[in-house]
Scaffold this motif. Structure first.
Motif, PDB file in Angstrom:
ATOM      1  N   ASN A   2       0.817  -1.227   0.000  1.00  0.00           N
ATOM      2  CA  ASN A   2       0.000   0.000   0.000  1.00  0.00           C
ATOM      3  C   ASN A   2       0.849   1.276   0.000  1.00  0.00           C
ATOM      4  O   ASN A   2       0.306   2.374   0.147  1.00  0.00           O
ATOM      5  CB  ASN A   2      -0.939  -0.006   1.206  1.00  0.00           C
ATOM      6  N   ARG A   3       2.169   1.120  -0.140  1.00  0.00           N
ATOM      7  CA  ARG A   3       3.095   2.255  -0.232  1.00  0.00           C
ATOM      8  C   ARG A   3       2.884   3.247   0.908  1.00  0.00           C
ATOM      9  O   ARG A   3       2.776   4.457   0.707  1.00  0.00           O
ATOM     10  CB  ARG A   3       2.929   2.958  -1.588  1.00  0.00           C
ATOM     11  N   MET A   4       2.832   2.717   2.108  1.00  0.00           N
ATOM     12  CA  MET A   4       2.551   3.555   3.279  1.00  0.00           C
ATOM     13  C   MET A   4       3.757   4.372   3.717  1.00  0.00           C
ATOM     14  O   MET A   4       3.609   5.537   4.093  1.00  0.00           O
ATOM     15  CB  MET A   4       2.117   2.669   4.460  1.00  0.00           C
ATOM     16  N   ALA A  23      -0.165   7.476  11.906  1.00  0.00           N
ATOM     17  CA  ALA A  23      -0.451   6.047  11.982  1.00  0.00           C
ATOM     18  C   ALA A  23      -1.576   5.794  12.980  1.00  0.00           C
ATOM     19  O   ALA A  23      -1.463   6.149  14.157  1.00  0.00           O
ATOM     20  CB  ALA A  23       0.800   5.269  12.387  1.00  0.00           C
ATOM     21  N   LEU A  24      -2.663   5.199  12.501  1.00  0.00           N
ATOM     22  CA  LEU A  24      -3.802   4.852  13.348  1.00  0.00           C
ATOM     23  C   LEU A  24      -3.943   3.337  13.393  1.00  0.00           C
ATOM     24  O   LEU A  24      -3.633   2.634  12.425  1.00  0.00           O
ATOM     25  CB  LEU A  24      -5.087   5.488  12.817  1.00  0.00           C
ATOM     26  N   ALA A  25      -4.456   2.824  14.517  1.00  0.00           N
ATOM     27  CA  ALA A  25      -4.411   1.379  14.778  1.00  0.00           C
ATOM     28  C   ALA A  25      -5.712   0.655  14.469  1.00  0.00           C
ATOM     29  O   ALA A  25      -6.080  -0.299  15.161  1.00  0.00           O
ATOM     30  CB  ALA A  25      -4.006   1.142  16.231  1.00  0.00           C
ATOM     31  N   ASN A  55      -5.125   7.021   3.470  1.00  0.00           N
ATOM     32  CA  ASN A  55      -6.062   8.095   3.134  1.00  0.00           C
ATOM     33  C   ASN A  55      -5.359   9.415   3.371  1.00  0.00           C
ATOM     34  O   ASN A  55      -5.374   9.965   4.469  1.00  0.00           O
ATOM     35  CB  ASN A  55      -7.320   7.987   3.994  1.00  0.00           C
ATOM     36  N   GLY A  56      -4.703   9.935   2.317  1.00  0.00           N
ATOM     37  CA  GLY A  56      -3.915  11.145   2.473  1.00  0.00           C
ATOM     38  C   GLY A  56      -2.734  10.897   3.387  1.00  0.00           C
ATOM     39  O   GLY A  56      -1.910  10.009   3.146  1.00  0.00           O
ATOM     40  N   ARG A  96     -12.313  -4.475   0.186  1.00  0.00           N
ATOM     41  CA  ARG A  96     -11.227  -4.229  -0.771  1.00  0.00           C
ATOM     42  C   ARG A  96     -11.773  -4.147  -2.199  1.00  0.00           C
ATOM     43  O   ARG A  96     -11.424  -3.236  -2.972  1.00  0.00           O
ATOM     44  CB  ARG A  96     -10.192  -5.347  -0.685  1.00  0.00           C
ATOM     45  N   VAL A  97     -12.652  -5.083  -2.557  1.00  0.00           N
ATOM     46  CA  VAL A  97     -13.236  -5.089  -3.906  1.00  0.00           C
ATOM     47  C   VAL A  97     -14.077  -3.836  -4.133  1.00  0.00           C
ATOM     48  O   VAL A  97     -14.006  -3.195  -5.188  1.00  0.00           O
ATOM     49  CB  VAL A  97     -14.096  -6.355  -4.112  1.00  0.00           C
ATOM     50  N   LEU A  98     -14.864  -3.457  -3.126  1.00  0.00           N
ATOM     51  CA  LEU A  98     -15.704  -2.263  -3.248  1.00  0.00           C
ATOM     52  C   LEU A  98     -14.857  -1.002  -3.354  1.00  0.00           C
ATOM     53  O   LEU A  98     -15.223  -0.060  -4.070  1.00  0.00           O
ATOM     54  CB  LEU A  98     -16.652  -2.171  -2.048  1.00  0.00           C
ATOM     55  N   ALA A  99     -13.740  -0.963  -2.649  1.00  0.00           N
ATOM     56  CA  ALA A  99     -12.848   0.195  -2.741  1.00  0.00           C
ATOM     57  C   ALA A  99     -12.303   0.344  -4.156  1.00  0.00           C
ATOM     58  O   ALA A  99     -12.189   1.456  -4.685  1.00  0.00           O
ATOM     59  CB  ALA A  99     -11.709   0.067  -1.738  1.00  0.00           C
ATOM     60  N   GLU A 100     -11.978  -0.788  -4.796  1.00  0.00           N
ATOM     61  CA  GLU A 100     -11.493  -0.737  -6.170  1.00  0.00           C
ATOM     62  C   GLU A 100     -12.603  -0.280  -7.113  1.00  0.00           C
ATOM     63  O   GLU A 100     -12.358   0.498  -8.038  1.00  0.00           O
ATOM     64  CB  GLU A 100     -10.976  -2.114  -6.585  1.00  0.00           C
ATOM     65  N   ALA A 101     -13.828  -0.775  -6.878  1.00  0.00           N
ATOM     66  CA  ALA A 101     -14.967  -0.359  -7.705  1.00  0.00           C
ATOM     67  C   ALA A 101     -15.223   1.135  -7.552  1.00  0.00           C
ATOM     68  O   ALA A 101     -15.473   1.849  -8.533  1.00  0.00           O
ATOM     69  CB  ALA A 101     -16.208  -1.160  -7.323  1.00  0.00           C
TER      70      ALA A 101
END
Length: 480
Positions: free
Chosen positions: A12-14, A134-136, A166-167, A233-238
């Motif tokens: 996720n390139r965090m 960073a949130l847990a 997210n940002g 995850r699928v819905l986020a891609e959609a």
């Protein structure tokens, strides 16, 4: 688990070398585990890190205990620690918000204050690294969010739950379930604390956490949380794809002072129209949070109305039906002043207006068109359409009228006779504040029979003892 989190961060390139991570640590299992894992990966990745603990001023000695616990952990592990205090109960009253929402606001404020203190501006630092919070949140939090949004009403974005990135915000342990996190800490002998408020059922999220999710895992599928995470995850891609297509559609509507949704726009798939309009809101206003699907529906409905009709939206946006299509733009200062004056006069007139509903008959009013019919109930199939409702006519004692909300309005909301104030219902159903004085209601005195397009009074629903039925049908939608 450290290997899984390392892969999740990479995929996720965090994080990268020279990033500055401010970890939000409450002292609970999730945040302590996140902190320990980040500490284990810090040297390998090459980022800097410090901890911010937010003291909400709510739980007295217990909150002081949490602060001291986190400070000791940081001291033992050699991590810079900073605590920020906010009087959440006092701010909640001042801002007229619930303590949950107030808590979210002050936590965000704490991280922004830390960002400023560390010398970051915008996305980039004084060097090459970026600022990261960073949130847990874990998979259980994601599942709880999905269920909460689903129950309240949402779209694809709401069901995609919490995002890994997210940002500036990253969630390194979102790939883990809560039970895995607790086991991780137990195996390593790492202490954590439990916030007593998490055990209470006073908050909706806690009821989902303590009752609904466990029941799903125990009685439906033990892997329910895992499967919900994959669905998210699928819905986020959609959602990402539809947002991209909506942005492309909107680009063809760009004008000098905003957007013109023309004939070509309105022949596109409705889902793309909706995404394009929401994108326009964000571009014109600089934010998305204050806009809902109801605002989108208002914009799209203008296409079928006569030229000159308009609506005013949050953040000084104005939408006008004109020759060639529907124009979205941001008002100038003079436009805003004129619009505010006009709006004030319109609302004043609506508040004073109350039109008796002819039964049976047709009412054409500024609120829209209402048609009423009376017939005997002979076990017919009950109409359950959004803008058509059936009522037990013999139970209605006062003459129904159409008007806007007034102080003291209420609905009966369950079969036991429980009541809820109309204003509370508007809030629960996420009706935008600027629309609440414009929406028509069917009332009998202070008792609301029906919010057209929304809830009806449980007291007047059809039962086996119903003799006569009052059928109400509404056309016209919200006032423009």
């Amino acid at each position: 688990m450290i290997t899984r989190v390392r892969k999740y961060i990479r995929d996720n390139r965090m994080l990268k070398a020279e990033d500055m991570v401010v970890a939000g640590v409450s002292g609970g299992a999730d945040s302590i585990a996140m902190l320990h894992i980040l500490k284990s990966l810090q040297k390998e990745i090459g980022f800097s890190m410090e901890v911010v603990h937010v003291h909400h001023g709510i739980r007295g000695q217990e909150a002081d205990r949490d602060e001291q616990f986190v400070e000791k952990i940081c001291r033992d592990w050699g991590i810079p620690f900073r605590s920020r205090h906010y009087p959440v109960p006092e701010l909640s009253g001042k801002w007229k918000l619930g303590e949950e929402e107030t808590g979210r606001i002050v936590r965000k404020q704490a991280f922004q204050e830390e960002k400023k203190r560390l010398g970051f501006s915008g996305e980039q630092s004084k060097k090459n690294g970026q600022f990261r919070v960073a949130l847990a949140h874990n998979r259980n939090d994601l599942a709880e969010t999905m269920l909460h949004h689903l129950a309240r009403g949402t779209g694809i974005r709401g069901l995609s739950g919490i995002q890994a990135v997210n940002g500036e915000i990253i969630r390194p342990v979102l790939c883990l379930e809560r039970k895995e996190i607790v086991n991780y800490l137990k195996e390593r002998g790492i202490s954590y604390i439990t916030d007593s408020s998490n055990l209470s059922d006073d908050y909706t999220r806690n009821r989902i956490r303590n009752h609904i999710l466990p029941a799903m895992e125990q009685k439906i599928n033990a892997k329910a949380v895992e499967h919900m995470a994959e669905t998210a995850r699928v819905l986020a891609e959609a959602d990402s794809y539809l947002q991209k297509k909506g942005r492309e559609l909107l680009a063809g509507c760009r004008k000098e002072n905003g957007y013109l949704l023309d004939e070509k726009f309105f022949v596109q798939d409705s889902i793309l129209q909706e995404y394009a309009v929401m994108e326009a809101f964000e571009i014109l206003s600089g934010k998305r949070k204050d806009f809902t699907s109801l605002h989108v529906d208002q914009v799209l409905s203008l296409q079928k109305k006569e030229n000159g009709r308009y609506i005013n939206l949050p953040e000084s946006l104005r939408v006008i039906r004109q020759y060639g299509g529907v124009c979205l733009k941001k008002n100038s200062a003079s436009d805003r002043e004129n619009a505010a004056s006009t709006e004030k006069k319109v609302l004043a007139g609506l508040r004073e207006m109350s039109v008796e509903l002819p039964v049976p008959g047709i009412l054409e009013s500024p609120f829209g068109v209402f048609e009423s019919k009376i017939f005997s109930y002979k076990k017919q199939k009950i109409e359950e359409k959004k803008y058509t409702k059936w009522f037990d006519y013999d139970k209605i004692k006062n003459s129904p009228c159409v008007r806007t909300r007034r102080q003291g309005d209420y609905l009966t909301v369950n079969s036991e006779g429980g009541r809820k104030k109309l204003n509370r219902i508007f809030i629960d159903e996420k009706i935008p504040a600027e629309m609440r004085d414009r929406l028509p209601v069917v009332a009998a005195g202070s008792e609301i029979l029906w919010i057209p397009g929304g809830r009806m009074n449980e007291k007047y629903k059809i039962t086996s003892t119903t003799g006569r039925v009052l059928e109400l049908h509404y056309q016209g939608g919200a006032l423009a």
